[in-house]
Design a protein around this motif. Structure first.
Motif, PDB file in Angstrom:
ATOM      1  N   GLY A 179       0.841  -1.192   0.000  1.00  0.00           N
ATOM      2  CA  GLY A 179       0.000   0.000   0.000  1.00  0.00           C
ATOM      3  C   GLY A 179       0.869   1.232   0.000  1.00  0.00           C
ATOM      4  N   VAL A 180       0.294   2.340   0.374  1.00  0.00           N
ATOM      5  CA  VAL A 180       1.040   3.600   0.389  1.00  0.00           C
ATOM      6  C   VAL A 180       2.097   3.531   1.488  1.00  0.00           C
ATOM      7  N   ASN A 237       5.355  -6.767  -9.036  1.00  0.00           N
ATOM      8  CA  ASN A 237       6.381  -7.163  -8.056  1.00  0.00           C
ATOM      9  C   ASN A 237       5.815  -7.811  -6.794  1.00  0.00           C
ATOM     10  N   VAL A 238       4.659  -8.440  -6.912  1.00  0.00           N
ATOM     11  CA  VAL A 238       4.140  -9.249  -5.814  1.00  0.00           C
ATOM     12  C   VAL A 238       4.619 -10.681  -6.034  1.00  0.00           C
ATOM     13  N   SER A 239       5.388 -11.207  -5.106  1.00  0.00           N
ATOM     14  CA  SER A 239       5.865 -12.573  -5.281  1.00  0.00           C
ATOM     15  C   SER A 239       4.683 -13.527  -5.235  1.00  0.00           C
ATOM     16  N   ALA A 247      -0.359   1.644  -5.265  1.00  0.00           N
ATOM     17  CA  ALA A 247       0.982   1.205  -5.648  1.00  0.00           C
ATOM     18  C   ALA A 247       2.053   1.808  -4.756  1.00  0.00           C
ATOM     19  N   ILE A 248       2.960   0.958  -4.263  1.00  0.00           N
ATOM     20  CA  ILE A 248       4.070   1.458  -3.456  1.00  0.00           C
ATOM     21  C   ILE A 248       5.160   2.050  -4.340  1.00  0.00           C
ATOM     22  N   ASN A 297       1.899   8.371  -6.875  1.00  0.00           N
ATOM     23  CA  ASN A 297       0.643   9.043  -7.218  1.00  0.00           C
ATOM     24  C   ASN A 297      -0.413   8.092  -7.767  1.00  0.00           C
ATOM     25  N   HIS A 298      -0.182   6.790  -7.636  1.00  0.00           N
ATOM     26  CA  HIS A 298      -1.078   5.790  -8.215  1.00  0.00           C
ATOM     27  C   HIS A 298      -1.744   5.023  -7.082  1.00  0.00           C
TER      28      HIS A 298
END
Length: 367
Positions: free
Chosen positions: A55-56, A95-97, A321-322, A326-327
């Protein structure tokens, strides 16, 4: 024999082999489908993409989600994506395993949440991204096409991953699989400018057959999901058939003009809920949201009025998105829209994961 005729023959063969019955799904998966239909028109479930993966300003922390940090409750629906699984990478395109994804899917199921998986799959004809719009890719991966074996390898990796989604006692976790989404647009290689309706239908049916029949996956429900719905005829032009679809939906985002968004949503929802009812399918807004949420009252004053009168069983907000500051589409606790999001959470027909508990959605109905 031409490719079109070959595809037409394949459709007939797959339909004869794949017509769905209750026996084609596990008891828990049948229970989920029945629950979705039962809840439709009574509640709207809140979903979030990659909710517990990152998350942020955080990533891969246990028991965390921006939705939960802001409202105190997890989302009812968890969106995931398996793009890059098909080419053997250890993590998806965000990029999430896949090991973490498996863990979080199991955790969500154990709490009573619902998991849906999309597939921004690599183009099998050239190894480029889902956004590579090389023409004739769909035609070339169907039976008889020169890249058909590559596509079969993709599906084999997908099936192997789906088979690992199970609890300690071996229960296969129900998954709502949403492949080849936004196909009525032309930004993915499976989009309408790059394949015929017959080719798209053949691809969908072949995929369902490979996963459900060839690999014996009884824990899958299939979601057909377009981009903004222009008309009933356009929405159904590539519909694979009732035996190959369990949920019908569409994706649409607010991009600044809120009035235009509400108008598009109204048209899409009118068509969606009509055709879903006619076919006895659950209906959902499979992706939506407003990037950065610049309107602090967007959830209660724009989104809620747009959806409240339609029997859609869930809406899925896109990811926070980390790696792109801004997403994001869900407020974090310090965001100006956090109070409004909490008010949205408290609306009687809006349901987060904590509201699902009384329904026991995976409990098979006793005869």
């Amino acid at each position: 024999m031409s490719i079109v005729k070959q595809i037409g023959t394949s459709i007939i063969v797959f339909c004869l082999a794949t017509c769905t019955t209750v026996a084609d799904r596990s008891p828990e998966t049948n229970a989920l489908l029945a629950a979705l239909k039962s809840l439709s028109g009574q509640y709207i479930l809140l979903g979030h993409q990659d909710a517990t993966a990152y998350g942020v300003d955080w990533s891969a922390e246990p028991n965390k989600a921006d939705v939960k940090s802001t409202t105190g409750a997890y989302p009812a629906v968890y969106g995931w994506d398996v793009g890059h699984l098909e080419i053997g990478k250890p993590a998806n395109l965000d990029n999430v395993s896949f090991n973490l994804m498996r863990t979080r899917i199991i955790e969500a199921y154990s709490r009573g949440g619902i998991n849906t998986i999309s597939w921004h799959t690599t183009n099998p004809t050239n190894g480029q991204s889902a956004w590579d719009t090389t023409r004739n890719s769909v035609k070339e991966i169907l039976p008889g096409g020169k890249h058909h074996d590559t596509y079969n390898n993709y599906l084999s990796r997908l099936a192997a991953f789906f088979k690992t989604l199970k609890t300690d006692d071996g229960t296969a976790i129900p998954i709502i699989f949403r492949p080849f989404h936004e196909h009525t647009g032309s930004w993915f290689w499976w989009g309408e400018a790059f394949c015929s309706p017959q080719e798209y239908v053949a691809l969908w049916q072949y995929t369902v057959h490979y996963l459900r029949n060839k690999n014996g996956l009884k824990n899958l429900l299939f979601a057909y999901s377009s981009s903004t719905i222009e008309s009933e005829a356009h929405y159904l032009a590539r519909y694979p058939g009732d035996d190959y679809v369990d949920i019908m939906g569409f994706d649409d985002y607010c991009t600044g003009d809120e009035a235009a968004y509400v108008k598009r949503m109204a048209n899409s929802l009118r068509v969606l809920t009509k055709v879903a009812k006619e076919r006895d399918k659950a209906a959902a807004v499979t992706e939506t949201g407003y990037e950065q949420i610049p309107n602090a009252n967007w959830f209660t004053q724009v989104l809620y009025p747009a959806i409240k009168d339609y029997p859609v069983v869930w809406i899925l907000l896109w990811r926070n998105a980390i790696n792109r500051p801004n997403h994001y589409y869900v407020p974090y606790p310090a965001h100006p829209a956090a109070d409004d999001f909490r008010e949205f959470y408290r609306l009687p027909i809006i349901c987060f994961e904590d509201g699902l508990a009384p329904f026991d959605i995976y409990q098979p109905t006793k005869p």
